[in-house]
Design a protein around this motif. Structure first.
Motif, short mmCIF file in Angstrom:
data_model
loop_
_atom_site.label_atom_id
_atom_site.label_comp_id
_atom_site.label_asym_id
_atom_site.label_seq_id
_atom_site.Cartn_x
_atom_site.Cartn_y
_atom_site.Cartn_z
N HIS A 1 20.03 21.52 -33.00
CA HIS A 1 20.69 22.31 -31.96
C HIS A 1 19.62 23.04 -31.16
O HIS A 1 18.45 23.01 -31.52
N HIS B 1 18.43 26.62 -28.57
CA HIS B 1 18.60 27.99 -28.10
C HIS B 1 17.91 28.05 -26.74
O HIS B 1 16.85 27.42 -26.56
N GLU C 1 13.43 31.57 -29.55
CA GLU C 1 13.70 32.60 -30.59
C GLU C 1 12.36 33.11 -31.14
O GLU C 1 12.09 34.31 -31.12
N HIS D 1 15.93 23.29 -32.85
CA HIS D 1 15.90 23.42 -34.32
C HIS D 1 16.48 22.18 -34.97
O HIS D 1 17.60 21.78 -34.66
N THR E 1 18.90 32.22 -37.90
CA THR E 1 18.75 33.19 -36.78
C THR E 1 20.12 33.57 -36.22
O THR E 1 20.21 34.23 -35.19
#
Ligand SMILES: COc1cccc(N2C=Cc3cc(S(N)(=O)=O)sc3S2(=O)=O)c1
Ligand SMILES: [Zn+2]
Length: 260
Positions: free
Chosen positions: A93, A95, A105, A118, A198
């Motif tokens: 996935h 971010h 992140e 990730h 996270t």
């Protein structure tokens, strides 16, 4: 299950109210600063051997865009590096930010990248994923920074072409025949440390392997990710952006580097 998000009253500063471990001593992401990193020459190279046929679907869960893989046996695995054995690929996935100047992140020497990919793997010595999540050596996440540049990686196109089919929360479509290792940068140099999810439940079960070399994406490709909606089809279109957690205190954790 408690609703959590990234802004205002259910944002990262509030998560600890329903997920107390969010204030733990091994939280992620963190700042990675050269002067605090320890070069560990005993660190092995890591290897991914992924079966493209393990790829199943791509979905929008209102929090990110995720590709899910068959993890019913050691079909697509990550091994080596800091890991004691093979770990099974379960999902990947992203971010990202609301603009190209932030969204990752982890932060490296003060540098925020436009996004972060990730790849989540779990330790098959545990009976299933949910059991692995409760163990300090249960999960391994390979993190790859997304940097905006002029010559984007063509392999990102396959994922971004599917975005139109999963615009709204809850949409999931088949995503067959995909080997995520085509997304890897040239160098396998990495930092590694022990941390957490996270996002809630923020369990401290993750061996993080953060690659030093980012992959290049175009500004249009980042805009494509930002065209996803947080909401379902029959709800107002809220842009899915800034789904990143701020860096957490490192406390007494060592960040090791596989390179000098
Ligand atoms: C009980 O733990 C569970 C059970 C089922 C799913 C999850 N997950 C939720 C958050 C989460 C955060 C990830 S990150 N950004 O650190 O890579 S990966 C991931 S998840 O595996 O999808 C956790
Ligand atoms: Zn993530």
């Amino acid at each position: 299950y408690y609703p959590w998000g990234y802004d205002g009253d259910n944002g990262p500063d509030q998560w600890h109210k329903n997920y107390p471990i969010a204030k733990g001593r091994h939280q992620s992401p963190i700042e990675i600063n050269n002067k605090e990193v320890h070069y560990d020459r005993s660190l092995l190279p890591w290897f991914a051997s992924y079966d493209p046929c393990a790829a199943k679907t791509i979905l929008n869960n209102g929090k990110t865009c995720r590709v899910v893989f068959d993890d019913s046996f050691d079909r697509s695995v990550l091994r080596g590096g800091p890991l004691p054995g093979v770990y099974r690929l379960r999902q990947l996935h992203f971010h990202w930010g609301s603009s190209d100047d932030h969204g990752s992140e982890h932060v490296v020497n003060g540098v925020r990248y436009a996004g972060e990919l990730h790849l989540l793997h779990w330790n098959p010595k545990y009976s299933n994923y949910l059991d692995a999540v409760r163990r300090t050596d249960g999960i391994a996440v390979l993190a790859i920074f997304l940097q905006v540049g002029k010559t984007p990686k063509p392999e990102m196109k396959r994922i971004l072409e599917e975005i139109n089919a999963i615009k709204t929360k809850g949409k999931e479509v088949p995503f067959p025949n995909f080997d995520p290792s085509i997304l890897f940068p040239k160098s396998h140099d990495y930092w590694t440390y022990h941390g957490s999810f996270t996002t809630p439940p923020c369990e401290e079960c993750i061996t993080w392997i953060v690659l030093r070399e980012p992959i290049i994406v175009s500004s249009d490709q980042m805009a494509k990710l930002r065209s996803l909606s947080k909401n379902a089809e029959n709800e107002p279109d809220l842009p899915l952006v800034d789904n990143w957690r701020p860096t957490q205190p490192r406390y007494f954790r060592m960040v090791s580097a596989s390179f000098l």
